[in-house]
Design an enzyme around this catalytic site. Structure first.
Site, PDB file in Angstrom:
ATOM      1  N   GLY A 233       9.211  -4.741  31.391  1.00 30.82           N
ATOM      2  CA  GLY A 233      10.426  -4.690  32.730  1.00 30.82           C
ATOM      3  C   GLY A 233      11.740  -4.388  32.805  1.00 30.82           C
TER       4      GLY A 233
ATOM      5  CG  HIS B 186       1.526 -10.047  33.735  1.00 32.09           C
ATOM      6  ND1 HIS B 186       2.776 -10.292  34.097  1.00 32.09           N
ATOM      7  CD2 HIS B 186       0.757  -9.035  33.180  1.00 32.09           C
ATOM      8  CE1 HIS B 186       3.254  -9.185  33.813  1.00 32.09           C
ATOM      9  NE2 HIS B 186       2.296  -8.073  33.263  1.00 32.09           N
TER      10      HIS B 186
ATOM     11  CB  SER C 143       9.303  -1.922  28.061  1.00 35.80           C
ATOM     12  OG  SER C 143       9.887  -2.825  28.688  1.00 35.80           O
TER      13      SER C 143
ATOM     14  CD  GLU D   5       1.955  -8.092  28.644  1.00 35.26           C
ATOM     15  OE1 GLU D   5       1.939  -6.749  28.998  1.00 35.26           O
ATOM     16  OE2 GLU D   5       1.917  -8.880  30.298  1.00 35.26           O
TER      17      GLU D   5
ATOM     18  N   GLY E  42       2.155  -0.948  31.454  1.00 33.64           N
ATOM     19  CA  GLY E  42       2.529  -1.771  32.805  1.00 33.64           C
ATOM     20  C   GLY E  42       2.963  -0.275  33.728  1.00 33.64           C
TER      21      GLY E  42
ATOM     22  CG  ASN F 200      -0.801  -4.805  35.266  1.00 28.39           C
ATOM     23  OD1 ASN F 200      -1.317  -4.826  36.366  1.00 28.39           O
ATOM     24  ND2 ASN F 200      -0.164  -5.800  34.543  1.00 28.39           N
ATOM     25  CD1 TRP F 201      -2.078   1.884  37.461  1.00 25.46           C
ATOM     26  CD2 TRP F 201      -3.181   1.966  39.038  1.00 25.46           C
ATOM     27  NE1 TRP F 201      -2.793   2.617  36.994  1.00 25.46           N
ATOM     28  CE2 TRP F 201      -3.016   3.250  37.978  1.00 25.46           C
ATOM     29  CE3 TRP F 201      -3.673   1.927  40.158  1.00 25.46           C
ATOM     30  CZ2 TRP F 201      -4.202   4.342  38.711  1.00 25.46           C
ATOM     31  CZ3 TRP F 201      -4.190   3.237  40.311  1.00 25.46           C
ATOM     32  CH2 TRP F 201      -4.410   3.886  39.772  1.00 25.46           C
ATOM     33  CE  LYS F 202       3.964  -4.880  34.946  1.00 21.68           C
ATOM     34  NZ  LYS F 202       5.148  -5.421  34.970  1.00 21.68           N
TER      35      LYS F 202
ATOM     36  CD  GLU G  57       5.751  -8.707  35.992  1.00 18.41           C
ATOM     37  OE1 GLU G  57       6.598  -7.602  35.881  1.00 18.41           O
ATOM     38  OE2 GLU G  57       4.724  -8.140  36.880  1.00 18.41           O
TER      39      GLU G  57
END
Length: 254
Positions: free
Chosen positions: A184, A95, A223, A178, A244, A9-11, A97
């Site tokens: 993060g 997700h 992480s 997650e 991530g 997941n490149w975010k 976020e």
């Protein structure tokens, strides 16, 4: 036997066409002999660029989100039909976020409302993705306050049940555990505890769908990096990882 899955997941880490093309090609080269399945989920504007970069390799394309309606007056949203047409096979849904459940304080509390995806909208997106022929990677996980209150099992089980409501067939669906407090932050869940929670998730899926639960891949995310991935992959219940920041560079993801 379930085939391991490593999803990147490149975010919002790779944000130019040049970055996305370079890292996608590097990851495809690193993954050419991989025994696991590999998926890249770049930002929406670069799906076509990454698709071209991984063409002819064993790396698959995924998206970071999707809307639950196919067409209509929904400014800024992305249709599942668009993702399918662009060559996506997978899509991340729910997700933390996008639920407004951040592991770090980078977004002001009063702004979290604008990320407030709910269990209901997660379910709508899962159903929409399946209808379009996409494979959902459904994210579930507790906040640090929920864990300190001892509610992690209850929260995760409820999220799984709500996400899978009205789903007829779970073939192709992936779940990623997650814990929000590990995303993060540089902190990661103890591998034994992650294994326990993932077993709990599988038991919930078994309760809902019977023996098909044994076929579902359940990942860990939070992480994950080259230094700790081995400790997770050694666990019996963990079928891979949703990675991530470490997935945004070919060197670390490879």
């Amino acid at each position: 036997m379930r085939r391991h899955l490593m999803a990147g997941n490149w975010k919002l880490y790779n944000v130019t066409a040049e970055e996305c093309e370079r890292e996608a090609k590097g990851i495809a080269e690193a993954a050419k002999d991989a025994v696991c399945e590999v998926v890249l989920c770049p930002p929406f504007p670069f799906l076509s660029i990454v698709k071209k970069a991984i063409e002819g390799t064993n790396v698959k394309l995924g998206a970071q989100g999707v809307f639950w309606e196919e067409r209509g007056g929904f400014t800024s949203q992305v249709s599942p039909l668009s993702l399918k047409d662009l060559g996506c096979e997978y899509v991340i849904i729910g997700h933390s976020e996008t639920r407004g459940r951040f592991g770090v304080g980078s977004v002001k509390e009063e702004l979290l409302f604008y990320f407030s995806e709910s269990d209901e909208t997660v379910n709508l997106k899962v159903l929409s993705a399946l209808k379009a022929g996409l494979k959902p990677i459904i994210c579930v996980g507790e906040t640090i306050s929920e864990r300190k209150a001892g509610k992690q099992d209850e929260i995760v089980s409820y999220q799984v049940e709500r996400a899978l409501a009205n789903v007829g067939d779970i073939e192709g669906i992936v779940i990623a555990y997650e814990p929000v407090w590990a995303i993060g932050t540089g902190e990661f869940c103890d591998p034994d505890e992650a294994n326990r929670i993932i077993r709990l998730i599988r038991n919930k899926v078994r309760e809902l769908f019977g023996d098909k639960a044994e076929e579902m891949r359940i990942l860990y995310g939070g992480s994950v990096d080259p230094g700790n991935i081995k400790s997770f992959m050694e666990k019996e219940e963990i079928d891979g990882a949703l990675v991530g920041r470490a997935s945004a560079k070919a060197e670390s993801f490879g």
